[in-house]
Scaffold this motif. Structure first.
Motif: not given
Length: 576
Positions: A195-197, A215-223, A229-232
């Motif tokens: 959705g973000v992408l 800001r958008e890089r940070r937003r994508f980075g957060a997602a 983290q979940t995949s890890l």
């Protein structure tokens, strides 16, 4: 849901699945037979020095191995082909179902989630099918056959299985039970990152215009970090699986050689011990393959649930059981006491709207932002269905008309002028597939688009990017209008379709539309008074209610809401 999905979409492939089972059976029995032949060579050939016996049994082992290889190749081919066909069928079924969705269902799932369900989720289930057909069929045969043949070699030594198999099963079961929640969470986080992408790619011009790239890089980075983290966490548990399995298998080998050595002292043949060790490895290999499958099942089950949610969702806009057919449509659209409320909304968007749009007339709908103009227009092509009342086409409720028959009468230009990738001709033929070049140029003339299309390399064959992003907003609107004009419908629906046009182009376009819409009904949703002031009928909406119906002159005298809209855009002299 996973089992139901597999049963439904694998049923047509019963014949290749039967052949696959036969090939897998032959290949597995061949692999189980080889240790017995090897034991015979050791115990009867090597021990006695009978070279002829060794050659005979060795040759038979070669034949069995070749047959095993051939059957394994055939089984893998059939399994892969069936799995790919399964994935194709599920994707097609999802696409067909999504195509039937109304705007309500599309809003419920969201485009990013639907894309993930048709790609990543199908891939997860497809991989499970591949592995099941190539491994899971083999595992139970190998497990059962290995146990039987191990018992034939030595019953006392086979008692080790009572310890080895439960230890392996419990260890793997504990790991898998921890993995399931992570897999379920991963699919939702993939939806989020999609959705973000998708939003960032679509809105790249706005991002650059406001220089909000950081800001958008940070937003994508957060997602992205959330998914990482979940995949890890899931990956760590998955990585723990194989060391545990290998620890059990290697410990089993040591135990068998230890206790087997004592059995050899008691008279057990060395060849039998070698065969027994092979069978134990087969049994543990079967358990390991099964655990590998169990590792895939949780994620595939989550994906299957998400796929099933799409396939089981019925559209709120259903085709009539007995549609009205054979009606010669004149194009009279009647809103008969229409009310509409979105599911779960506290109040309705439209309240008891009634008016009629007749052929040869332009009916304009105007009102403040959020008054329900676009929603009202979308009820005609059944993008939504009314909550109360009815929308009639020539006296017939549109809910009683087949979708194809209704669509053939309408020409819709949506609020967002969307173009599909391909060429300009491809987009215009969405209106009518058999349209000739002359008819398309005539439609472009009406839409005031001929000049800029002639200036493009290729003309009608000029390329169109997805969404029409290689054209300006005004050019997209004119091409969308031309697409509707090519259709030559009985009812034209313009949803704020002139907003990106300058006043001169707007006026020229409306003038060119008059001759071709002389026998058709035209319903226009607009914000600009200049666009609709000459309409034969103007419907004024305020908070979903009709507060005025009439001509421009009549409404200036009788409708306060219309007066406010007009005077906010025009001076008193211009309004008159």
């Amino acid at each position: 849901m996973l089992v139901a999905l597999l049963k439904q979409y694998l049923r047509p492939y019963a014949r290749p699945l039967t052949l696959l089972l036969v090939f897998q059976l032959v290949a597995t029995l061949g692999s189980l037979y080889l240790p017995t032949l090897n034991a015979d060579i050791i115990d009867k050939g090597v021990t006695t020095g009978d070279i002829g016996y060794i050659w005979r049994v060795g040759g038979w082992m070669l034949v069995v191995s070749l047959a095993q290889v051939a059957c394994s190749i055939a089984a893998v081919y059939l399994g892969a082909r069936t799995a790919m066909s399964f994935g194709r069928d599920v994707r097609r079924a999802q696409f067909v179902r999504v195509e039937s969705f109304s705007a309500q269902e599309m809003g419920t799932f969201g485009a990013p989630s639907l894309i993930t369900r048709a790609t990543n989720d199908v891939q997860q289930v497809q991989m499970l099918v591949v592995m099941s057909l190539t491994i899971m069929v083999m595992a139970p045969i190998m497990l059962v056959g290995g146990v039987i043949l191990a018992l034939q070699q030595d019953v006392e030594l086979s008692a080790l299985l009572l310890v080895i198999v439960p230890v392996l099963g419990v260890s793997v079961g504990l790991i898998i039970s921890r993995m399931v929640p992570y897999f379920r969470s991963m699919q939702k986080k993939i939806d989020g990152i999609n959705g973000v992408l998708r939003e960032q790619i679509t809105g790249i011009r706005v991002i650059r215009a406001f220089t909000t790239e950081p800001r958008e890089r940070r937003r994508f980075g957060a997602a992205n970090e959330d998914l990482y983290q979940t995949s890890l966490r899931a990956g760590r548990l998955m990585a723990l699986m194989f060391p545990v399995v290998m620890l059990v298998m290697n410990s089993s080998s040591v135990a068998i050689m230890w206790f087997g050595g004592h059995r050899v002292e008691d008279g057990m043949q060395i060849g039998a011990l070698t065969a027994f060790l092979s069978y134990i490895m087969y049994i543990l290999m079967a358990v390991m393959m099964s655990t590998f499958m169990f590792m895939m099942v949780p994620r595939a089950a989550v994906a299957a649930d998400r796929i099933g949610a799409v396939l089981d969702t019925e559209t709120s806009v259903v085709e009539p059981v007995e549609p009205v057919v054979g009606t010669a449509h004149a194009g009279v659209v009647t809103f008969d006491d229409v009310s509409f409320a979105y599911p779960g909304a506290e109040q309705a968007v439209l309240h008891h709207v009634s008016f009629e749009a007749r052929p040869g007339q332009t009916t304009a709908i105007i009102g403040s932002t959020g008054s329900g103009k676009s929603t009202l227009l979308n009820l005609v092509p059944r993008l939504f269905d009314v909550t109360e009342g009815a929308v009639l086409l020539d006296g017939v409720d549109v809910r009683r008309l087949a979708g194809a028959d209704l669509g053939a009468v309408l020409g819709l230009v949506p609020q967002k002028a969307y173009l599909f990738s391909g060429s300009i001709a491809d987009n215009l033929r969405y209106g009518r597939p058999d349209a000739t070049d002359d008819e398309m140029w005539a439609a472009l003339d009406v839409a005031q688009a001929r000049t800029f299309v002639e200036g493009l390399d290729g003309g009608l064959d000029a390329p169109v990017a997805q969404g029409g992003t290689n054209f300006s907003g005004g050019q997209r609107q004119r091409l969308a209008i031309a697409r509707a004009v090519v259709r030559r419908p009985k009812v034209y629906l313009f949803d704020d379709s002139f907003s990106a046009l300058d006043y001169a182009t707007d006026a020229a376009l409306r003038l060119a539309l008059r001759p071709i819409t002389r026998d058709a009904s035209v319903i226009v949703v607009a914000q600009r008074v200049a666009t609709i002031r000459h309409a034969e009928q103007i419907v004024v909406l305020d908070h979903g209610e009709v507060v005025g119906v009439g001509t421009h002159t009549e409404l200036l005298e009788t409708c306060d809401t219309y007066q406010e809209i007009v005077y906010s855009q025009l001076s008193a002299e211009e309004a008159a």
